[in-house]
Design a protein around this motif. Sequence first.
Motif, short mmCIF file in Angstrom:
data_model
loop_
_atom_site.label_atom_id
_atom_site.label_comp_id
_atom_site.label_asym_id
_atom_site.label_seq_id
_atom_site.Cartn_x
_atom_site.Cartn_y
_atom_site.Cartn_z
N ARG A 142 1.08 -1.04 0.09
CA ARG A 142 -0.13 0.07 -0.05
C ARG A 142 0.91 1.25 -0.04
O ARG A 142 0.48 2.26 -0.74
CB ARG A 142 -1.00 0.03 1.24
CG ARG A 142 -2.29 -0.80 1.03
CD ARG A 142 -3.11 -0.71 2.21
NE ARG A 142 -2.62 -1.19 3.43
CZ ARG A 142 -2.97 -2.37 4.02
NH1 ARG A 142 -3.87 -3.07 3.49
NH2 ARG A 142 -2.36 -2.71 5.13
N ARG A 160 -11.12 3.81 -2.02
CA ARG A 160 -10.72 2.44 -1.19
C ARG A 160 -11.23 1.22 -1.90
O ARG A 160 -12.45 1.36 -2.16
CB ARG A 160 -11.33 2.41 0.21
CG ARG A 160 -10.74 1.40 1.13
CD ARG A 160 -11.57 1.73 2.38
NE ARG A 160 -10.97 0.48 3.37
CZ ARG A 160 -9.90 0.84 4.18
NH1 ARG A 160 -9.48 1.86 4.51
NH2 ARG A 160 -9.47 -0.21 4.96
N CYS A 170 -13.74 -2.39 7.34
CA CYS A 170 -13.41 -1.96 5.97
C CYS A 170 -14.70 -1.88 5.07
O CYS A 170 -14.38 -1.04 4.12
CB CYS A 170 -12.46 -3.09 5.48
SG CYS A 170 -10.84 -3.24 6.39
N ARG A 186 -6.43 1.18 8.29
CA ARG A 186 -6.40 -0.21 8.20
C ARG A 186 -6.14 -0.65 9.79
O ARG A 186 -5.70 -0.02 10.54
CB ARG A 186 -5.49 -0.67 7.32
CG ARG A 186 -4.07 -0.69 7.86
CD ARG A 186 -3.25 0.81 7.51
NE ARG A 186 -1.65 0.78 7.58
CZ ARG A 186 -1.01 1.80 7.98
NH1 ARG A 186 -1.57 2.68 7.62
NH2 ARG A 186 0.34 1.65 7.88
N CYS A 190 -5.11 -6.28 7.50
CA CYS A 190 -6.02 -5.68 6.63
C CYS A 190 -5.46 -5.89 5.21
O CYS A 190 -4.16 -5.83 4.80
CB CYS A 190 -6.17 -4.17 6.75
SG CYS A 190 -7.38 -3.41 5.55
N CYS A 192 -7.08 -4.60 2.14
CA CYS A 192 -7.78 -3.62 1.45
C CYS A 192 -6.70 -2.96 0.68
O CYS A 192 -5.77 -2.76 0.96
CB CYS A 192 -8.83 -2.68 2.12
SG CYS A 192 -10.14 -3.26 2.97
N MET A 248 -9.20 0.88 13.76
CA MET A 248 -8.42 1.34 12.75
C MET A 248 -7.50 2.18 13.01
O MET A 248 -7.85 3.05 13.91
CB MET A 248 -9.43 1.76 11.43
CG MET A 248 -10.45 0.89 11.30
SD MET A 248 -10.06 -0.60 10.16
CE MET A 248 -10.36 0.39 8.67
#
Length: 308
Positions: A142, A160, A170, A186, A190, A192, A248
């Motif tokens: 990321r 996202r 999420c 995150r 995570c 994502c 998060m």
Amino acid sequence: MPGVLATAHALSRVRLALAAARAAQGAWRGVDRDSLSASWSVALGPVIAAVAGAQLAAAQGTEPWLLRLLGRDPGQAESDRLDPFSLAGITGDGTPLAHALQVPIRTTLRLVGQGMPIAHAMARGQALLNLMVRTAVADAGRAADQVAMVARPAVTSYIRVVEAGACSRCIVLAGREYGTSSGFARHPRCHCGMEPVTAEHKPEAQDPKKVYDSMSEKQRKAAFGEAAVKAIDEGADIGMVVNARRGMTTAVAFGRTVQATTESTTKRGIARKATRSKGPRLMPEEIFRQTDDREHQVRLLRRYGYLL
């Protein structure tokens, strides 16, 4: 919905994280219970190599993905290309893997010292190791995506990208749009991702309720819990049911107030002392947090070695 390329890019990173976690768990199972610290120290080198290799592969996938998705950015300097080696060998908060991956064995020793049976303590340590490895690989990927997006003037924001197997926190964030330098919220493990937005490339934003509807009953209960599923199915607003911010963070940190590292990476090794600047080397997310001026962000990314 996110594009096919964005989804494939995120899934590729998940596979890399899982492969690194399997390698780490294999090493963990070989630890001598009569000599925990010493045997883990012996096993740690190959584990670091496996995790750093997965981080490097995740980061190396960013530039080809963006090139295929967006083409070349005429406003981007040729020198402003992501250096994937800069994100391997460290965790998301800048801790060298050699230090961070000592935490599971120390946790195991502490639990044994508190009277927990060694088999149970080892299982707890293995679970922590799995979480840390998968998080480290995902964070590297990321960070690479975000650094490369900031270096492209045409990218104005990101959306996202969430998969059906994601957690409830999420899912309620699915499809939200953020500025290119906004921290990526995150939780540990995570998976994502993000998809860039430009004047020509405007991906359709995901709808959290549609993501929920695409999930099986088993997936829904695992992600939301039985009571929340019942409430949502009876018409409750999914965003009101879930506290998206609980657990998060935009920094998986260990008591740090500034995300920085004294480590850098090169093609000759996993980690060495940074040479481009004196003092701590700021992590990309800390750079984005400290300044919202894009040109200054790019200068700092160059200074700290994230851009070639």
